[in-house]
Design an enzyme around this catalytic site. Structure first.
Site, PDB file in Angstrom:
ATOM      1  N   LYS A 146      18.529  13.646  16.132  1.00 37.81           N
ATOM      2  CA  LYS A 146      17.730  14.343  15.082  1.00 37.81           C
ATOM      3  C   LYS A 146      17.448  13.659  14.075  1.00 37.81           C
ATOM      4  O   LYS A 146      18.336  12.974  13.334  1.00 37.81           O
ATOM      5  CB  LYS A 146      18.383  15.760  14.695  1.00 37.81           C
ATOM      6  N   GLU A 188      32.327  19.260   8.602  1.00 36.25           N
ATOM      7  CA  GLU A 188      31.685  19.224   9.856  1.00 36.25           C
ATOM      8  C   GLU A 188      32.488  19.158  10.977  1.00 36.25           C
ATOM      9  O   GLU A 188      32.397  19.395  12.234  1.00 36.25           O
ATOM     10  CB  GLU A 188      30.720  17.915   9.841  1.00 36.25           C
TER      11      GLU A 188
END
Length: 360
Positions: A146, A188
């Protein structure tokens, strides 16, 4: 380098993630991904003084025929703009970068996103190697392809999928990482346990002190397990048409908070921590999970020194408006990643506004 761990990402454009100490000094390994004679190293004002020259020198020592230049951008999310992206393209043009050039993204998620996007667009796509120097980038943004820049209206609204040729996660760089950024990365890491692996949450709880103390073995294990989870998902859903959306657990809330704060308040990992807790409470509100699950997640994130409450001064209605423009919304309907307890995440569409407002 010997002793490095490896995680392979399969699919149409396979690549390898290397995790270990000293990888940025391995010029031969880095240079092996330069197919031509141009290496364009992008870094930022925080990271470049520490590592950029050494990386460039290592590449050129291994491949004397390669020209390697360094582009240094301002640090921080506020630099991830179309204007800065345009500047990178102009630098590539001035450099004379050809179709077989390689972009090296040396830094955190901001550098990785914008340098990767420049690589995706220059001559319709050239090679990119991700060199993440933050824990958050090592376990998340450097993996999966991404790339994007932000607009004032929202985060990551302009971008492309562009898988890297390789990822080198040099754990030695974590020794210079500020404490706040280390904690942001741990948010994360926790996410992978929340969406896929209940036992990983137990492991993180048991090793919390070692991770915060930057124990090399604990960090390498956390990075490898996180990357393995992400790699498995990305292989099956490279363009986020299905399962990959689970990686956005907490991110709809987080992106709204970051945008509403003008990218000047919570950093991304902190916002994700808050967002995951909100998503867990939303799951409880919708009758999908027990309140004890949300409390367990909240306690673990707080143990890592992360915020768990929406910052003061943010109007719930304004945050919901931001969420409607989020990439994860569908036809203006609010869509969230929720869970049925730790390790059991799913995507839920048409979430009622009042349920979202209740947890904000």
């Amino acid at each position: 380098m010997s002793g490095a761990r490896h995680v392979d990402v399969g699919g149409a454009a396979p690549y390898r993630i290397a995790i270990g100490d000293g990888l940025l000094r391995d010029g031969a390994a880095l240079a092996s991904h330069v197919r031509g004679r141009h290496a364009f190293l992008v870094s930022d004002a925080n990271v470049a003084p520490l590592y950029a020259r050494d990386v460039a020198d290592a590449i050129q020592a291994a491949r004397p025929d390669v020209r390697c230049i360094v582009s240094c951008m301002p640090a921080g999310e506020s630099a991830k703009t179309l204007d800065r992206f345009g500047e990178l393209l102009r630098e590539l043009a001035d450099f004379g970068a050809t179709r077989d050039a390689c972009v090296f993204a040396l830094g955190g998620g901001v550098v990785g996103d914008i340098a990767g996007f420049a690589a995706a667009c220059w001559m319709r796509g050239i090679d990119c190697v991700q060199l993440p120097t933050t824990l958050l980038a090592m376990v998340d943004s450097s993996v999966g392809g991404k790339t994007a820049v932000d607009l004032p209206q929202g985060k990551n609204l302009v971008g492309a999928f562009h898988p890297p040729r390789a990822v080198f996660a040099d754990t030695a760089t974590l020794r210079t990482l500020p404490d706040r950024e280390l904690r942001a990365g741990l948010a994360e890491v926790v996410k992978y346990g929340a969406i896929r692996d209940d036992a990983f949450l137990d492991w993180l709880d048991a090793h919390a002190e070692a991770l915060l103390a930057r124990d090399a073995g604990a960090l390498a294990e956390a990075i490898a397990r996180s990357c393995a989870h992400k790699a498995a998902i990305v292989e099956r859903d490279p363009l986020e048409h299905g399962e990959r959306a689970l990686l956005n657990f907490g991110h709809t809330f987080a992106h709204a908070i970051e945008t509403e704060q003008g990218y000047g308040g919570l950093n991304h990992g902190e916002a994700v921590a808050v967002g995951m807790v909100r998503a867990a409470h939303l799951s409880t509100q919708l009758g999908l999970a027990d309140a004890a699950d949300a409390r367990r997640l909240e306690a673990l994130l707080a143990r890592f020194g992360l915020p768990v409450e929406v910052p003061a001064g943010l109007a719930p209605d304004a945050l919901v408006s931001r969420m409607r423009l989020d990439k994860k919304a569908a036809a203006g309907r609010l869509r969230f990643v929720v869970w049925r307890g730790a390790g059991r995440a799913e995507v839920l569409s048409d979430v009622p506004d009042d349920a979202v407002l209740a947890v904000l």
